[in-house]
Design an enzyme around this catalytic site. Structure first.
Site, PDB file in Angstrom:
ATOM      1  N   ILE A  10       0.858  -1.199   0.000  1.00 39.50           N
ATOM      2  CA  ILE A  10       0.000   0.000   0.000  1.00 39.50           C
ATOM      3  C   ILE A  10       0.889   1.242   0.000  1.00 39.50           C
ATOM      4  O   ILE A  10       1.743   1.397   0.880  1.00 39.50           O
ATOM      5  CB  ILE A  10      -0.910   0.035   1.254  1.00 39.50           C
ATOM      6  CG1 ILE A  10      -1.728  -1.261   1.362  1.00 39.50           C
ATOM      7  CG2 ILE A  10      -1.826   1.257   1.229  1.00 39.50           C
ATOM      8  CD1 ILE A  10      -2.521  -1.391   2.664  1.00 39.50           C
ATOM      9  N   ASP A  63       9.261   7.892  -1.490  1.00 39.60           N
ATOM     10  CA  ASP A  63       8.773   9.130  -2.085  1.00 39.60           C
ATOM     11  C   ASP A  63       8.477   8.801  -3.549  1.00 39.60           C
ATOM     12  O   ASP A  63       9.402   8.636  -4.356  1.00 39.60           O
ATOM     13  CB  ASP A  63       9.859  10.206  -1.965  1.00 39.60           C
ATOM     14  CG  ASP A  63       9.452  11.512  -2.622  1.00 39.60           C
ATOM     15  OD1 ASP A  63       8.363  11.558  -3.245  1.00 39.60           O
ATOM     16  OD2 ASP A  63      10.226  12.481  -2.536  1.00 39.60           O
ATOM     17  N   ASN A  90      -2.210   4.244  -3.809  1.00 39.02           N
ATOM     18  CA  ASN A  90      -3.065   5.220  -3.124  1.00 39.02           C
ATOM     19  C   ASN A  90      -2.393   6.586  -2.974  1.00 39.02           C
ATOM     20  O   ASN A  90      -3.079   7.589  -2.794  1.00 39.02           O
ATOM     21  CB  ASN A  90      -3.435   4.653  -1.746  1.00 39.02           C
ATOM     22  CG  ASN A  90      -4.086   5.678  -0.859  1.00 39.02           C
ATOM     23  OD1 ASN A  90      -5.183   6.154  -1.156  1.00 39.02           O
ATOM     24  ND2 ASN A  90      -3.399   6.070   0.205  1.00 39.02           N
ATOM     25  N   ARG A 124       5.298  -0.107 -12.307  1.00 38.99           N
ATOM     26  CA  ARG A 124       6.379  -0.692 -13.115  1.00 38.99           C
ATOM     27  C   ARG A 124       7.265  -1.590 -12.278  1.00 38.99           C
ATOM     28  O   ARG A 124       7.732  -2.632 -12.725  1.00 38.99           O
ATOM     29  CB  ARG A 124       7.203   0.453 -13.739  1.00 38.99           C
ATOM     30  CG  ARG A 124       8.388   0.009 -14.556  1.00 38.99           C
ATOM     31  CD  ARG A 124       9.062   1.185 -15.224  1.00 38.99           C
ATOM     32  NE  ARG A 124       9.626   2.130 -14.266  1.00 38.99           N
ATOM     33  CZ  ARG A 124      10.104   3.336 -14.580  1.00 38.99           C
ATOM     34  NH1 ARG A 124      10.065   3.746 -15.837  1.00 38.99           N
ATOM     35  NH2 ARG A 124      10.617   4.136 -13.662  1.00 38.99           N
ATOM     36  N   TYR A 156      -5.880  18.527 -10.858  1.00 39.88           N
ATOM     37  CA  TYR A 156      -6.286  17.319 -10.121  1.00 39.88           C
ATOM     38  C   TYR A 156      -7.199  16.462 -11.002  1.00 39.88           C
ATOM     39  O   TYR A 156      -7.007  15.244 -11.103  1.00 39.88           O
ATOM     40  CB  TYR A 156      -6.970  17.701  -8.809  1.00 39.88           C
ATOM     41  CG  TYR A 156      -7.388  16.501  -8.000  1.00 39.88           C
ATOM     42  CD1 TYR A 156      -6.437  15.607  -7.499  1.00 39.88           C
ATOM     43  CD2 TYR A 156      -8.735  16.224  -7.758  1.00 39.88           C
ATOM     44  CE1 TYR A 156      -6.822  14.485  -6.778  1.00 39.88           C
ATOM     45  CE2 TYR A 156      -9.124  15.105  -7.041  1.00 39.88           C
ATOM     46  CZ  TYR A 156      -8.164  14.241  -6.555  1.00 39.88           C
ATOM     47  OH  TYR A 156      -8.549  13.122  -5.843  1.00 39.88           O
ATOM     48  N   LYS A 160      -6.268  12.717 -12.369  1.00 38.35           N
ATOM     49  CA  LYS A 160      -7.095  11.531 -12.119  1.00 38.35           C
ATOM     50  C   LYS A 160      -7.679  10.974 -13.423  1.00 38.35           C
ATOM     51  O   LYS A 160      -7.924   9.771 -13.523  1.00 38.35           O
ATOM     52  CB  LYS A 160      -8.189  11.852 -11.097  1.00 38.35           C
ATOM     53  CG  LYS A 160      -7.650  12.045  -9.672  1.00 38.35           C
ATOM     54  CD  LYS A 160      -6.843  10.847  -9.173  1.00 38.35           C
ATOM     55  CE  LYS A 160      -6.537  10.905  -7.686  1.00 38.35           C
ATOM     56  NZ  LYS A 160      -5.659   9.787  -7.243  1.00 38.35           N
TER      57      LYS A 160
HETATM   58  C1  8X3 Z   1     -11.824  13.704  -4.357  1.00 41.75           C
HETATM   59  C2  8X3 Z   1     -13.228  13.797  -4.809  1.00 41.75           C
HETATM   60  O1  8X3 Z   1     -15.143  15.364  -5.392  1.00 41.75           O
HETATM   61  O2  8X3 Z   1     -13.310  16.290  -4.088  1.00 41.75           O
HETATM   62  O3  8X3 Z   1     -11.075  12.894  -5.162  1.00 41.75           O
HETATM   63  O4  8X3 Z   1     -12.962  15.811  -6.397  1.00 41.75           O
HETATM   64  S1  8X3 Z   1     -13.660  15.371  -5.200  1.00 41.75           S
END
Ligand code: 8X3
Length: 256
Positions: A10, A63, A90, A124, A156, A160
């Site tokens: 993890i 890191d 994570n 990897r 962000y 993602k």
């Molecule tokens: C976090 C969810 O809704 O704050 O990954 O983007 S949100």
């Protein structure tokens, strides 16, 4: 799948989803290999995992923004076991809510380093230890932000979205091996996510969850456990999980 005496790796295990996952998988009697930068907090997670019944706990500072550090992390894992059952990518998070026009290089770089390049580096290095493991599972922590963009979330959301596409490509590339690959994409969850995003401003962080019953880290950990425990022939490719009150990132019902 029975996880007793299986090895579970993890990242970002010092808090939030990573810490809750460590405790949940410990409860199954798994061997845990926990990585994060913050060693003190990682040790706290290790203590909690020991109490919860882990077969063993190995704490390895890592890191994910640095290739050499991830290489060392992976070498330590390879010296410990030749068969990893579960990898939970994570480590990551959001920094700031700036618009693109006001964005800061250091925030952009950190978000892309942790959420995208870190996940790639760790995968990897660790996935080769999973290629002959029946029912092996890679769980990449994504976000609803990777599916629907919102103002102030550009990088962000982009990071993602990259995580989701990398997960899909990895799923294709590992087809023919026993490795299952999942993108687990939560919505609003009350961890230190918002405190980090708002750079320590507790008031702004608390406002995110005001009037809402958000997910908690344990909700996500329980889901991770469920994913890893499916029969070996079952792969959950993608999973989106949100509080009932959150229909979309910006569509949240708040009680007065
Ligand atoms: C976090 C969810 O809704 O704050 O990954 O983007 S949100």
């Amino acid at each position: 799948m029975n996880l007793k005496d299986k090895y579970v790796v993890i990242t970002g295990a010092s808090s939030g989803f990573g810490r809750a996952a460590a405790v949940a998988f410990a409860g199954e009697g798994a061997h845990l290999i926990l990585g994060a930068r913050r060693v003190e907090r990682l040790n706290e997670t290790a203590m909690m995992a020991c109490k919860a019944g882990a077969a063993s706990v190995l704490v390895v500072p890592v890191d994910v923004t640095r290739t050499e550090s991830v290489e060392d992390f992976g070498n330590t894992i390879a010296q410990t076991t030749k068969s990893v059952q579960v990898l939970i990518n994570n480590a990551g998070g959001a920094l700031g809510v700036d618009t693109v026009l006001n964005g800061k290089d250091e925030d952009w770089e950190t978000m892309l380093q942790t959420n995208v390049l870190g996940l790639l580096r760790v995968t990897r290095k660790v996935a080769p230890l999973m290629l002959t493991t029946e029912g092996a599972t890679i769980i990449n922590v994504g976000s609803i932000a990777g599916r629907i963009a919102y103002e102030g979330g550009s990088v962000y959301c982009g990071a993602k979205a990259a995580e989701l596409q990398i997960t899909k490509a990895l799923r294709l590339e590992l087809c023919g091996t026993p490795v299952r690959v999942t993108s687990l994409d939560p919505g609003m969850a009350e961890t230190d996510f918002s405190l980090v995003r708002y750079k320590g401003d507790a008031e702004k962080a608390a406002a995110v969850y005001r009037g809402v019953h958000p997910l908690c880290a344990e909700d996500i950990a329980e889901t991770m456990l469920w994913l890893a425990k499916r029969p070996a022939h079952v792969c959950i490719d993608e999973m989106v999980i949100k509080p009932v009150a959150q229909a979309a990132p910006y569509k949240v019902f708040r009680k007065a």
